[in-house]
Write an enzyme that holds these catalytic residues in place. Structure first.
Site, mmCIF file in Angstrom:
data_model
loop_
_atom_site.group_PDB
_atom_site.id
_atom_site.type_symbol
_atom_site.label_atom_id
_atom_site.label_comp_id
_atom_site.label_asym_id
_atom_site.label_seq_id
_atom_site.Cartn_x
_atom_site.Cartn_y
_atom_site.Cartn_z
ATOM 1 N N ASP A 63 -16.222 -4.586 -13.624
ATOM 2 C CA ASP A 63 -17.276 -4.914 -12.652
ATOM 3 C C ASP A 63 -18.255 -3.757 -12.607
ATOM 4 O O ASP A 63 -17.872 -2.588 -12.664
ATOM 5 C CB ASP A 63 -16.698 -5.222 -11.276
ATOM 6 C CG ASP A 63 -15.930 -4.056 -10.673
ATOM 7 O OD1 ASP A 63 -15.185 -3.397 -11.428
ATOM 8 O OD2 ASP A 63 -16.059 -3.811 -9.458
ATOM 9 N N CYS B 223 -4.717 8.982 16.518
ATOM 10 C CA CYS B 223 -4.516 7.611 16.989
ATOM 11 C C CYS B 223 -5.240 7.338 18.295
ATOM 12 O O CYS B 223 -5.354 6.182 18.706
ATOM 13 C CB CYS B 223 -3.015 7.329 17.138
ATOM 14 S SG CYS B 223 -2.262 6.809 15.590
ATOM 15 N N ASP C 221 3.800 -7.326 12.547
ATOM 16 C CA ASP C 221 4.818 -6.297 12.694
ATOM 17 C C ASP C 221 4.190 -4.967 12.299
ATOM 18 O O ASP C 221 2.967 -4.876 12.143
ATOM 19 C CB ASP C 221 6.042 -6.635 11.825
ATOM 20 C CG ASP C 221 7.353 -6.144 12.457
ATOM 21 O OD1 ASP C 221 7.386 -4.972 12.864
ATOM 22 O OD2 ASP C 221 8.296 -6.944 12.544
ATOM 23 N N ASP D 164 -12.538 -5.633 -8.400
ATOM 24 C CA ASP D 164 -11.618 -4.931 -9.289
ATOM 25 C C ASP D 164 -10.487 -5.836 -9.744
ATOM 26 O O ASP D 164 -10.042 -5.772 -10.901
ATOM 27 C CB ASP D 164 -11.052 -3.689 -8.595
ATOM 28 C CG ASP D 164 -12.081 -2.567 -8.489
ATOM 29 O OD1 ASP D 164 -13.011 -2.543 -9.316
ATOM 30 O OD2 ASP D 164 -11.958 -1.735 -7.582
#
Length: 827
Positions: free
Chosen positions: A703, A489, A524, A565
């Site tokens: 696709d 992080c 959030d 997709d």
């Protein structure tokens, strides 16, 4: 002793450049901390890009914003019009050159500047931030003061629009060569006269030889052979003989009393004599005051074949002239947004710059070429000055980024002009001296031009070398380099940076869907969605590194790819989470990249009402982006790969070839306009095709992406238990793709995709190298391949083409499976 023009710093605005750059320049480090933006692809910027690629500066991110991928070299443009050179010979591929320089390439038109926030306002991109800005956008002929000129005349600039009009006019002549025409050129300076002679030369060769009006296939030299010059008698050149009178009469209108005002009297007389010999009708001392449609069009009244409107040129003397086509080559003008931005400009709107090419009002802005007005040293608008300003501009831009004082550019007092006559001869003019017309002067001019162009085509292999270590500057402090970014992080983008980006994106986001209970409006830890009653949730995710240098375009391509997709299953896209990896750099540069990427994604998501409900950012090596997409669908109405039925036909919405073209672009081996075509296909959404396929009874769809056409067809036939007959000649290809496949340029995924060739029916034609490329080329943001009933095929194709899918094609038919083994019959 001759003074070195680069020997002392320049002062502007009452304080030295040193004081400005000390307060504005970020410390140099391998990670980019400064944003240098070049607006315009003129001669000076082309030279800057070439020199930057050879001498990259660490800590600087370079961006080119230009409205054309291929910029014309003005010295060869008349030769191109005359048919001596093809398009590629006289245009610089800016996309490839930007890649060589390690620069971001934005194909867009600048329409304004926000100098308070240091942003370039563009026609399609969101505002582009800069720390340093250089302008080289050229000029256009002045048409605003003449009613009707902008509407009816074909201006010599911008060049792409002129060439488009010129090619359309050539098609008219070829379609009806016997019709008599009246063509007028307004502007009798060197540019207007040379253009008129080039126009006439192109037609002369057509009528003399009855040949095509296409440019010469020999792109490296004019159509005449230097080894076989015109005959001479003693030391005197024999006069050039011209064919019989053309069915096109040329008029030259000029406010001066002779052509080529500004050149010496001998040059004017020589061109006057040449124009007379060619039968050009000259109108000296005339000024066009208005251009209007001809109220008395005799061609219509006599029933003569007519392919276009005629125009009446009203002149200040009270006379008028009727013509079929009007070419405008008058005094140069600047776009009004330069003055509106607050830049100091002269009375004609050109940016006032000092000896360092720096704006007199805004030190963070430099200008060069036609768009610049050098204070105290006025010069004519000529390409030679832009070429000579290229290296000084490059050095001053690097000096700005390093916090060093700038050096002055001292222009020539006089220039040598080599002016062609359209017949393989040229005249040399400099001040009171002149020479010619002579074939060897044209040969010399041709050699100079080809040598200039060669520096932009013969780029070293491997493109840009690794940046050298940071250079010490006596003008700036040298703090310790930033520590490498952490993992985990610790690699995230900071909260304040994210907040600023999301704030800038507010106006681009669609209204929040009622089904989004928690999203970016009230962020959030996670997004919360309400699945509508009777619907099922359809999810997909895609993520890949950038394949173009423009983050805004990359965002559009990725968003289309990720949504495909959902569309291929017949689901309605609802929301998406973004995943972004950013290059190391200053928070400001990371913010700008993140903003551009997400703005590009929203360009695709917003029209479809797709909510961007959250995401994650990280710092790594190389820009990468992806979306996790959510969609709603009716459980019993979703399409699958296993829904093929015998008797159906397969329709493909987009052409193939993005894999090979982008691979070639990475290697610098493809033309810029081919890459433009690939990008145009990738930024086109498949969403409008969804309703068209639904309306025409589609039962299966997929696709075409990473596994290539054949790989995805094999998935469908295996899931459906059928076979497919593929029509190789019907499969649409992107321009340039066949060329790259023939040269063996394939994507790195191609060898794995080629394993699908084992599914070809033994009765299939043997796939050649280009055909293998067509079948196995991995596509990014490719088209949809849908199965529709045979009786609906033509209606479906018609609606697709009307909806913008001009390359859509019927590429195959579903058949019963022979020998209990699904496969693909290639014919």
């Amino acid at each position: 002793m001759k003074r070195d023009p680069w020997s002392h710093p320049v002062r502007t605005l009452g304080h030295s450049v040193k004081s400005w750059v000390q307060g504005q320049t970020a410390p140099l480090s391998p990670e980019p901390h400064q944003e240098l933006v070049l607006v315009g692809g003129g001669h000076s910027h082309a030279i800057v890009l070439k020199l930057w690629g050879m001498n990259p500066l660490p800590g600087v991110r370079l961006t080119l914003i230009t409205d054309q991928t291929h910029t014309p070299y003005s010295g060869m443009l008349p030769g191109h019009v005359a048919g001596f050179y093809d398009f590629d010979s006289c245009h610089i591929d800016l996309r490839q050159l930007a890649q060589f320089a390690g620069a971001q390439f934005y194909l867009d038109r600048a329409i304004g500047l926000d100098l308070n926030q240091n942003r370039v306002l563009c026609q399609t991109h969101p505002p582009v931030a800069f720390q340093w800005l250089s302008l080289d956008i050229g000029s256009t002929p002045t048409v605003d003061g003449v009613p009707g000129a902008a509407e009816y005349a074909l201006a010599a600039k911008p060049v792409p629009e002129f060439l488009q009009g010129w090619n359309a006019l050539l098609a008219e002549v070829e379609a009806d060569p016997q019709r008599r025409r009246q063509w007028a050129v307004v502007g009798g300076g060197a540019g207007g006269v040379e253009l008129l002679l080039a126009l006439r030369s192109r037609l002369q060769n057509f009528y003399r030889h009855g040949s095509t009006l296409e440019p010469s296939p020999n792109a490296l030299r004019p159509t005449w052979e230097p080894s076989a010059p015109p005959k001479v008698q003693g030391d005197r050149l024999l006069p050039v003989t011209f064919p019989v009178t053309l069915p096109v009469t040329f008029h030259l209108i000029h406010r001066g009393n002779a052509p080529l005002t500004g050149h010496n009297l001998r040059v004017q007389r020589q061109f006057q004599s040449l124009l007379n010999r060619l039968g050009v009708v000259t109108h000296w001392g005339e000024t066009v005051t208005a251009v209007v449609p001809d109220p008395d069009d005799s061609q219509r009244s006599t029933g003569q074949r007519y392919t276009g409107q005629r125009y009446q040129l009203q002149q200040r003397s009270g006379r008028s002239l009727v013509c079929d086509r009007l070419f405008w080559v008058t005094q140069a003008s600047a776009p009004p947004w330069l003055q509106q931005s607050g830049l100091a400009t002269d009375d004609r709107g050109f940016v006032r710059v000092g000896p360092s090419l720096q704006s007199l009002s805004h030190p963070q802005v430099l200008a060069t070429g036609d768009i610049a007005s050098l204070e105290g040293q006025p010069r004519p608008k000529a390409g030679v000055f832009a070429v000579r300003q290229g290296k000084p501009l490059f050095e001053n831009l690097q000096r700005l980024c390093q916090g060093q004082p700038l050096r002055p550019f001292i222009p020539q007092r006089q220039i040598l002009a080599l002016i062609g006559d359209g017949q393989g001869r040229a005249l040399a003019s400099r001040g009171i001296w002149s020479l010619g017309f002579a074939p060897w002067l044209w040969y010399w001019k041709n050699r100079i031009d080809l040598q200039f162009m060669a520096q932009f085509t013969d780029l070293p292999p491997g493109m840009m070398a690794a940046p050298p270590p940071p250079r010490r500057s006596p003008w700036t402090a040298n703090p310790a380099p930033l520590p490498p970014p952490c993992a985990g992080c610790g690699s995230k983008v900071g909260a304040q940076s994210l907040d600023r980006v999301l704030h800038r994106l507010r106006d681009l986001r669609p209204a929040t869907s009622p089904d989004t209970l928690v999203g970016l409006d009230c962020p959030d830890d996670a997004a919360v969605l309400q699945i509508p009653p009777g619907k099922v949730l359809v999810q997909t995710v895609d993520f890949f590194p950038a394949l173009v240098s423009d983050p805004f375009v990359f965002g559009q391509i990725t968003a289309n790819h990720c949504l495909n997709d959902l569309l291929a299953m017949g689901a309605t896209p609802h929301s998406a989470l973004a995943l972004v990896t950013l290059n190391p750099g200053s928070p400001a540069l990371q913010e700008e990249t993140l903003y551009q990427v997400l703005a590009g994604a929203l360009r695709v998501l917003a029209p479809l009402g797709v909510d961007l409900v959250g995401g994650h950012t990280t710092t790594g090596q190389g820009l990468a982006f992806g979306l996790s997409c959510n969609g709603w669908g009716d459980r019993n109405a979703l399409w699958s790969k296993g829904g093929l039925k015998p008797g159906q036909v397969l329709i493909l919405t987009k052409p193939l070839g993005t894999g090979t073209l982008m691979a070639g672009a990475m290697q610098g081996r493809v033309k810029g306009y081919w890459v433009d075509g690939a990008i145009a296909a990738m930024v086109q959404s498949n969403a409008p095709a969804l309703d068209i396929f639904r309306h025409h009874g589609t039962t299966a769809c997929t696709d075409i992406t990473g596994f290539g056409l054949l790989g995805h067809v094999v998935e469908m036939v295996r899931a459906s238990g059928v076979s497919v007959r593929l029509e190789s000649s019907a499969i649409p290809r992107l321009p340039g793709a066949k060329d790259t496949w023939n040269r063996g340029i394939f994507s790195s995924l191609h060898p794995q995709n080629a394993q699908a060739l084992q599914w070809l029916d033994p009765r299939s034609i043997a796939p050649s190298l280009p055909l293998q490329g067509l079948l196995c080329d991995p596509q990014t943001a490719g088209g949809l391949l849908a199965a529709v009933p045979l009786d609906q095929a033509q209606s479906c194709l018609r609606h697709l083409r009307q909806g913008g899918y001009g390359a859509s094609a019927l590429v195959g038919m579903v058949q019963l499976m022979p020998d209990d083994r699904p496969g693909v019959l290639l014919v």
